[in-house]
Design a protein around this motif. Structure first.
Motif: not given
Length: 452
Positions: A97-105, A166-171, A207-211
């Protein structure tokens, strides 16, 4: 599960000796034992039914070839089907992926997401040579953010700060922006867990996944959860497009049960397994090797890799050259050998990769006691002066008392260590010539082993 299944299969192999082929009768006996072992390990009932049906279908009427007995042939079929159930071979992590490659845990609280995030960061730094940033979106659990900061530092990665207000999405947005500006290859996002699945948790992570639009959404699950792991897996599969699974705590008693259930329920490949609490206790998951461990065949490839990774070849070569030149083996060298053993991940970690029968014999020795003994010896040598380490013959009664006091042991312990050292010194003298170099060449050959 591992020991239960191994014991049952070993007994069946003995009972079926002398029979020429696999029949409806003898396969039923074996499958009953396998079914019980799987259910005892808390493997989901639909998974057990499917597994047993596949084994039976492949086993019935099979001719027993060569020197194999029907029992051995059946174990071979079970081994192949275990591997197939957990996914064939190795499924690597996707960073295309275009860096950064995001990995959601993702996963429940207590599954080990935060520690696993740091372990994965270390793996990506060391094995894939990536620049890694971690961030915590867990704004609910006390000290979760600080925990990630601590373990990220241990892994050698960089941590992006966040706060509970903070809200997780903003983070997440701020972390991605920082990662882009500072040219990070990978962003690992640790998410909040709950003690049970709830709607709020699932909505937040969706929501996090969508962002984030992650290239990998990894489901972290405790291998010792058994049946509970299946319910969790179903809920996360419905909420997220899972791309992989990380099994944690696979060094526990139920190793194998969750691996069989979760892979089949989610359809996502198992990519990693947590093998210890240490920061480097994460290994790429290999279904065939894991099946071998479940069946008590051990994992010799992993054992060799662990030893090879723990051996400091430069230090070993230096010691070999020193002994060959006739300079002798001193207590500094002895200390180095003890530290090499620690670098290999400890005796218990090596033991669990041995085949069951060998491990059972080795297991008669108290491994915890043996590891404490190594630390005690290390402490005694570190209480000596550099001169005493180079010239152990100087260590007489007064020095022994000082060394014992400095390391918190009795003088008898110091005497015991010096006796062991003298025995090893005598062995090294015998290896002064070509014997030591031959041993070093064999160890050097391990470095060139292919990675699995």
């Amino acid at each position: 599960m591992a020991s239960a299944l191994t014991d049952k299969l070993s007994r069946l192999v003995k009972e079926m000796r002398g029979q020429a082929r696999i029949t409806e009768s003898n396969v039923q006996d074996m499958l009953r034992e396998v079914r019980m072992a799987l259910l005892e390990a808390d493997v989901a009932l639909p998974v057990v039914r499917d597994f047993i049906a596949r084994v039976k279908d492949k086993a019935l009427g099979q001719e027993v070839m060569g020197s194999l007995s029907p029992g051995q042939a059946l174990v071979g079929i079970v081994n192949r089907e275990l591997a197939a159930t957990m996914g064939q071979g190795v499924s690597d992590i996707n960073l295309a992926a275009q860096p950064p490659a995001v990995i959601l845990m993702a996963g429940l609280q207590g599954a080990g997401k935060t520690t696993t995030t740091a372990k994965l960061a270390k793996h990506l730094i060391e094995k894939r040579k990536k620049k890694v940033l971690t961030v915590s979106g867990d704004v609910y659990r006390p000290a979760a953010i600080e925990q990630l900061k601590t373990v990220t530092a241990q892994a050698g990665a960089e941590w992006f700060p966040s706060t509970p207000d903070q809200k997780p999405v903003d983070i997440a947005r701020a972390a991605i922006d920082y990662a882009r500006k500072h040219f990070f290859d990978v962003l690992l996002v640790d998410t909040a867990g709950r003690l049970a699945i709830d709607e709020a948790l699932m909505n937040e992570i969706k929501e996090l996944h969508a962002v984030l639009k992650p290239v990998e959404t990894l489901f972290v699950v405790d291998a010792m959860q058994g049946q509970d792991a299946v319910n969790t897996a179903k809920a996360f599969k419905e909420a997220l497009p899972l791309t992989g699974i990380i099994l944690t705590k696979t060094d526990g008693d139920s190793r194998g049960g969750a691996a069989l259930s979760v892979r089949q329920i989610t359809g996502a490949p198992i990519k990693f397994s947590g093998t210890s609490e240490k920061i480097d206790g994460l290994e790429v998951f290999d279904a065939e090797r894991h099946a071998g461990r479940i069946l008590g065949m051990g994992d010799i490839v992993a054992l060799v890799e662990q030893v090879a990774a723990g051996v400091d070849m430069a230090a070993a070569q230096k010691l070999a050259t020193k002994i060959k030149s006739g300079s002798g083996f001193d207590l500094e060298d002895f200390l180095g050998q003890l530290q090499q053993m620690k670098n290999m991940g400890g005796l218990s970690s090596l033991l669990e990769k041995l085949p069951a029968q060998m491990a059972a014999k080795a297991g008669q020795v108290d491994m915890d006691k043996a590891e404490k003994d190594i630390k005690r010896k290390e402490g005694i040598i570190q209480s000596m002066t550099p001169l005493e380490r180079r010239k152990p013959e100087l260590i007489k009664a007064t020095r022994k008392r000082r060394i014992a006091a400095g390391s918190g042991v009795h003088v008898q312990e110091v005497n015991r260590l010096l006796n062991e050292f003298e025995q090893m010194q005598g062995m090294m003298k015998k290896m002064k010539g070509s014997g030591m170099m031959k041993m070093m060449k064999r160890m050097g050959g391990m470095k060139g082993m292919p990675k699995f």
